[in-house]
Design a protein around this motif. Structure first.
Motif, short mmCIF file in Angstrom:
data_model
loop_
_atom_site.label_atom_id
_atom_site.label_comp_id
_atom_site.label_asym_id
_atom_site.label_seq_id
_atom_site.Cartn_x
_atom_site.Cartn_y
_atom_site.Cartn_z
N TYR A 188 9.37 -0.22 14.04
CA TYR A 188 7.98 0.17 13.78
C TYR A 188 7.89 1.20 12.66
O TYR A 188 8.70 2.13 12.58
CB TYR A 188 7.37 0.72 15.06
N LYS A 199 6.93 4.03 11.66
CA LYS A 199 6.51 5.40 11.94
C LYS A 199 7.72 6.18 12.44
O LYS A 199 8.67 5.60 12.98
CB LYS A 199 5.40 5.42 13.00
N THR A 247 9.13 9.74 14.71
CA THR A 247 8.77 10.63 15.81
C THR A 247 9.77 11.78 15.82
O THR A 247 10.73 11.78 15.03
CB THR A 247 8.79 9.88 17.16
N MET A 271 10.66 5.73 15.09
CA MET A 271 10.00 5.62 16.39
C MET A 271 10.14 4.20 16.94
O MET A 271 9.88 3.23 16.23
CB MET A 271 8.51 5.96 16.27
N TYR A 272 10.56 4.10 18.19
CA TYR A 272 10.57 2.82 18.89
C TYR A 272 9.35 2.79 19.81
O TYR A 272 9.26 3.57 20.76
CB TYR A 272 11.84 2.65 19.73
N THR A 273 8.41 1.91 19.51
CA THR A 273 7.17 1.87 20.29
C THR A 273 7.28 0.94 21.49
O THR A 273 6.69 1.21 22.54
CB THR A 273 6.00 1.42 19.41
N THR A 274 7.99 -0.15 21.35
CA THR A 274 8.18 -1.08 22.47
C THR A 274 9.56 -0.81 23.06
O THR A 274 10.58 -1.18 22.48
CB THR A 274 8.08 -2.54 22.01
N GLY A 320 5.53 -3.58 14.35
CA GLY A 320 5.89 -3.51 15.76
C GLY A 320 7.06 -4.41 16.11
O GLY A 320 7.68 -4.27 17.16
N SER A 333 13.44 6.24 21.62
CA SER A 333 13.75 6.48 20.20
C SER A 333 14.99 7.34 20.00
O SER A 333 15.72 7.17 19.01
CB SER A 333 12.55 7.16 19.52
#
Length: 548
Positions: A269, A271, A273, A282-285, A378, A411
């Motif tokens: 993703y 972005k 963090t 950043m790992y969102t899923t 994503g 993350s």
């Protein structure tokens, strides 16, 4: 007033730090390392795989992991059928390619990977080796397949041998030590999972218990506490078989099997963090996600190996694992963009002159490379050759792929693994040093770091890593990951682990066009998908391949 102004400045700086690019000072500088990566090509044509990985038809034997560092690790526990059919599968796939070429069903374009692949098959005399199946005894035939696999796909086959009696003894001791005298059994699900997963560390990622398994575990705790190992052992073996879906065969107190493990650089993703003051992709899923069929989208849907009609997805399968609403899915797919080489401000200028493997002998128009960092909307992005190889390792059919588990960490949590099953824990990584961001129109625009090992690792790992030559770099203190009811959690703490840097796997891919067929039509898509499905137990549909 001054205090309020200072607070606002700090707040703005903090927000800016969280935004993509703040951690690294994204730049439009040209990459200085001129070593070519990715796949060079001219047009978005269909393509087929020209390497030698094995195909595993049993979904429960395939495990996919994503940990901090932006890499996908694919671990396959090889069944007897997979091993015994390896040479036969390689020959069958080669011969099918040969047939559609000779009968002019397809015309090869862009590159010369088919010729190199065909020559390798001839040089290794794979047809002669495959014919030995009727001449050799069972063990000799198995050994020939394993030797051939290790030679043709080097560095990825691991022979795992464990004393299962000792594993049972260690598990009993672990259960007994977890109990204080006269205390009740562990009744917290997470405590139970922690103990159970340590039965075979890094190879069991149980995240829930059935009622039957929970009851069996309680019985094992009682037996461990009593010290009755004669009763404990058979029940522990049955429990082990249950929680691992029967993929590990235990014979005469020994665990003896083969794994095929591959590590690919991956984009995540777009972005960043922060964790403990460090900025990272950043790992969102996160959590445990099974592969699922794509039911909504452009073109032909309803299967796991969905192929998008959008050219920038490379005319190769996208493997969904999360539905995002509408026609959107998060999936494992190709880089999602390609770079026009001529005049590109990020690519090394020498890439404009690359002619290696070119069918025309002229330099290529495009190159497709993935960003090992924040880049996607994503999804998880792989290099095109790696995605093609990844698809080749999975079951032939969509139904066979459905449900393959995909373990995605938080993350900041690393993928800690012992490749040989010997307890030599290492942090998984890969020798690939390219990361960039692209525009909404899918043009690579900025780099996260220079594409050399030192600069890239400084950006990717920050203060976690003590930089040193390959095989010697270490981490001061890191955590791995674990799961509870599919949710990702921070796992165990480790100190002074070495970074394992898997070699960048060559990308084996041949482009083609289907004579007289639009690649975006149903016939074109069916052909593209079917050509990737050769494997034991699967009867290829020759009508879809225009051979009947």
């Amino acid at each position: 007033m001054i205090k309020r102004w200072m607070w606002l400045v700090c707040f703005v700086l903090m927000v800016a730090w969280m935004l993509p690019g703040a951690a690294s000072g994204l730049t439009r500088d040209r990459w200085t390392n001129e070593v070519p990566y990715g796949v060079f090509f001219n047009n978005y044509d269909p393509n087929f795989y020209t390497g030698f990985v094995p195909r595993v038809q049993e979904r429960e034997r395939i495990k996919i992991h994503l940990g901090k560092g932006n890499q996908i690790r694919v671990r396959m526990i090889l069944s007897d059928k997979t091993i015994d059919n390896y040479l036969s599968d390689q020959v069958a796939r080669h011969d099918l390619y040969q047939e559609v070429i000779d009968k002019k069903v397809i015309k090869l374009t862009s590159n010369l990977s088919w010729e190199a692949y065909h020559q390798k098959v001839m040089d290794e005399k794979l047809h002669d080796l495959a014919k030995k199946k009727g001449e050799l005894d069972e063990k000799a035939w198995r050994d020939l397949n394993l030797t051939s696999m290790d030679k043709l796909a080097p560095g990825r086959l691991y022979h795992i041998q464990k004393d299962f009696n000792k594993m049972e003894d260690d598990f009993a001791k672990l259960l007994k030590n977890s109990l204080i005298s006269d205390s009740p059994k562990p009744d917290n699900l997470q405590d139970k999972l922690n103990l159970i997963n340590d039965f075979f560390p890094h190879r069991i990622f149980l995240y829930e218990l059935t009622e039957t398994q929970d009851a069996a575990f309680g019985e094992l705790v009682d037996l461990a506490k009593s010290g009755d190992m004669e009763a404990f052992r058979p029940k522990a073996e049955a429990f082990f078989d249950s929680i691992t879906d029967g993929i590990y065969t235990v014979k005469n107190g020994k665990l003896d099997y083969y794994e095929f493990t591959t590590i690919y650089p991956a984009g995540t993703y777009d972005k960043t963090t922060t964790h403990d003051g460090q900025v990272m992709p950043m790992y969102t899923t996160t959590g445990v996600w099974p592969l699922i069929p794509r039911k909504h989208g452009k073109g032909i849907t309803g299967m796991v190996d969905y192929i998008s009609s959008a050219g920038y997805y490379g005319m190769m399968p996208m493997l969904p694992y999360q539905y995002g609403g509408g026609i959107a899915y998060n999936a494992i797919h190709n880089p999602g963009i390609s770079c026009w080489i001529g005049g590109h401000h990020l690519l090394p200028k020498s890439w404009r002159k690359v002619t290696a493997n070119s069918r025309s002998g002229k330099p290529y128009n495009r190159v497709s490379i993935t960003s090992r960092g924040p880049v996607s909307h994503g999804c998880t992005r792989l290099n095109p050759g790696h995605l093609s190889e990844f698809r080749e390792m999975l079951p032939s059919t969509s139904e066979g792929m459905e449900g393959i588990k995909h373990y995605r960490s938080l993350s900041h949590c690393y993928d800690v693994f012992d490749l040989k099953g010997d307890g030599n824990d290492q942090v998984m990584g890969v020798q690939y040093y390219i990361a960039f961001r692209h525009t909404k129109s899918r043009v690579a625009q900025q780099i996260w770091a220079q594409n050399n090992r030192k600069d890239f690792y400084t950006w990717l790992y920050g203060n976690d890593l003590n930089f040193a030559p390959v095989g010697e770099a270490t981490f001061n203190e890191i955590h791995d990951y674990k799961f509870k009811k599919r949710k990702a959690l921070q796992g165990q703490k480790y100190e002074n682990l070495t970074l394992y840097e898997a070699p960048y796997e060559p990308e084996y891919l041949q482009f083609y066009v289907i004579n007289g067929v639009n690649k975006l039509s149903k016939q074109g898509m069916d052909f593209n998908r079917e050509l990737r499905r050769v494997g034991y137990g699967y009867p290829v549909d020759r009508k879809k391949l225009r051979l009947e």
